[in-house]
Write an enzyme that holds these catalytic residues in place. Sequence first.
Site, short mmCIF file in Angstrom:
data_model
loop_
_atom_site.label_atom_id
_atom_site.label_comp_id
_atom_site.label_asym_id
_atom_site.label_seq_id
_atom_site.Cartn_x
_atom_site.Cartn_y
_atom_site.Cartn_z
CG LEU A 264 10.94 6.88 -15.54
CD1 LEU A 264 12.03 6.06 -14.89
CD2 LEU A 264 10.55 6.27 -16.87
CB CYS B 142 8.23 2.41 2.94
SG CYS B 142 6.69 2.45 3.86
N GLY C 118 12.48 14.28 -8.77
CA GLY C 118 11.97 15.11 -7.69
C GLY C 118 13.08 15.46 -6.74
CG ASN D 162 9.01 -0.76 -0.63
OD1 ASN D 162 8.10 -0.66 -1.45
ND2 ASN D 162 8.82 -0.60 0.66
CG LEU E 195 -1.61 -1.25 1.62
CD1 LEU E 195 -2.15 -1.17 3.06
CD2 LEU E 195 -2.76 -1.45 0.64
CE LYS F 199 2.64 8.72 -0.67
NZ LYS F 199 2.42 7.49 -1.39
C1 UGA Z 1 5.95 2.70 -0.67
C2 UGA Z 1 5.59 1.71 -1.80
O1 UGA Z 1 5.26 2.43 -2.99
C3 UGA Z 1 4.44 0.82 -1.38
O2 UGA Z 1 4.18 -0.15 -2.40
C4 UGA Z 1 4.81 0.12 -0.08
O3 UGA Z 1 3.75 -0.71 0.40
C5 UGA Z 1 5.12 1.15 0.98
O4 UGA Z 1 6.21 1.97 0.53
C6 UGA Z 1 5.50 0.43 2.25
O5 UGA Z 1 6.52 -0.28 2.24
O6 UGA Z 1 4.75 0.46 3.23
P1 UGA Z 1 4.96 5.05 0.21
O7 UGA Z 1 6.20 5.12 1.04
O8 UGA Z 1 3.64 5.29 0.84
O9 UGA Z 1 4.85 3.58 -0.48
O10 UGA Z 1 5.12 6.12 -0.95
P2 UGA Z 1 5.47 6.13 -2.52
O11 UGA Z 1 4.29 6.59 -3.26
O12 UGA Z 1 6.08 4.85 -2.94
O13 UGA Z 1 6.59 7.29 -2.57
C7 UGA Z 1 7.87 7.12 -1.95
C8 UGA Z 1 8.76 8.31 -2.27
O14 UGA Z 1 9.14 8.32 -3.64
C9 UGA Z 1 8.11 9.67 -2.03
O15 UGA Z 1 9.06 10.53 -1.41
C10 UGA Z 1 7.72 10.14 -3.41
O16 UGA Z 1 7.62 11.54 -3.53
C11 UGA Z 1 8.89 9.60 -4.23
N1 UGA Z 1 8.59 9.42 -5.67
C12 UGA Z 1 7.66 8.52 -6.07
C13 UGA Z 1 9.29 10.16 -6.62
O17 UGA Z 1 10.16 11.00 -6.28
N2 UGA Z 1 9.04 9.94 -7.93
C14 UGA Z 1 8.13 9.05 -8.35
O18 UGA Z 1 7.96 8.89 -9.59
C15 UGA Z 1 7.41 8.32 -7.41
#
Ligand code: UGA
Length: 420
Positions: free
Chosen positions: A246, A256, A249, A204, A149, A315
Amino acid sequence: MSQVCVVGTGYVGLTTAVGLAHLGHTVIGADINDEKIATLQAGGVPFVEEGMADLLAEGLRRKRLSFTTDVATAVSKAEFVLLCLPTPQGADGNADLSAVRAAVKSMARHLAADSVVITKSTVPVGSAFEITTLIDRGDVMVVSNPEFLREGTAIHDFMHPDRIVIGAQDQAAAARAVSLYLKLAAPIVVTDPVSAEIIKYVANSFLATKISYANAVARLCEETSADVRDVLLGVGYDTRIGHEFLKPGPGWGGSCFPKDTQALLSLARQYGFEFEPLVGAVAVNDQQKARVVDKIMKLTDKKNPVVGIWGLTFKARTDDIRDSPSIAIAEALIERGAKVVGYDPTVENEIGQITVSSDPYAALDGADVLAVLTEWEEFRWLDAEKAAEAMRGRGVVDARNILSRSNWEHAGFEYVGIGT
Ligand code: UGA
């Protein structure tokens, strides 16, 4: 439909509890935090998560969902006990299992005969075996069922999973765990517990690596005057690569990715090797935050500039600031002599030396530079002219590439994006 007890009512536990209740199971959420339980019993959600309040209300109304602080009694009536407890990063880089260990030890003798204990929050590799030993009961099976999630879209992710992973030693236990999710249309991967635990860390870490790759591409685009948005658009249409995760940022953060990448690195080191792609991804992530700080400082000649920050959470669509790149960047700016005032739709209170304003323009009062660090949709539509009136300088660093360059340049700003 089954009797389920979810132990731990944080992001993972509460999403799982309301989700399983929505699917028709009878769920009791157990937590030692009595304040949190009282809030949940009254239908309140202790954090920002889209759709959560509605599903919580639905579960309470249909009497499929209840909450308690009496963990022992709750587990004694459950066919399934889902462990959704925190596993923070330990001193050695590995996830710290002590909260899980303590909970398992205290509940072991209360577990119902023939019940299935499921690890849901991310636990160190080998945890299912360790928990089996701690429970020490031949009739209780332990299954690994990692969650995937994302905060902000957790309810959607629960209802529409890309896959469900079940790791069990015992086929009957695996089949019973699968039965919890029969109403969901998703591929189910049934494997052994260690493989299931590793799947979570690899997923992850791979996603974090993909983002770091995008951030390294953004740097290359800046050096060569290419536009990262076009480059990654062209790359992402390749279905073997895809567009998701992709986006460049300010670097990845949250509760996580930073923790799980360290845990995977540490696991590989225990077996005598460096997980090299991830070493690079973590290095790029650290550099990325430093690069954003440099971009901000380059837009002003003031020794002690005032920097306005839009976006403090890690985020958009969450109120979570744990391991947020915004906070790391703000702290680095303060270290370099800047005064920082932040605005975020879900953050009210000041964070250390970061002043927090309740209005995006008030946060820019007298600012030399504006830095946009979280991709809140509302930031796209804020008025550049109004921002210019509030500020004394004319620099904007758009670390999420969400503003319209032409609008901001038209208002007199020097606009700096990431890789564009
Ligand atoms: C992440 C995983 O996406 C989930 O599948 C997983 O269950 C969760 O960790 C967990 O282990 O509990 P989350 O930490 O809620 O989820 O957030 P993400 O949406 O994955 O974003 C993580 C980071 O990557 C954020 O700082 C976001 O801004 C950054 N990000 C994401 C980018 O810089 N670029 C992107 O294209 C996507």
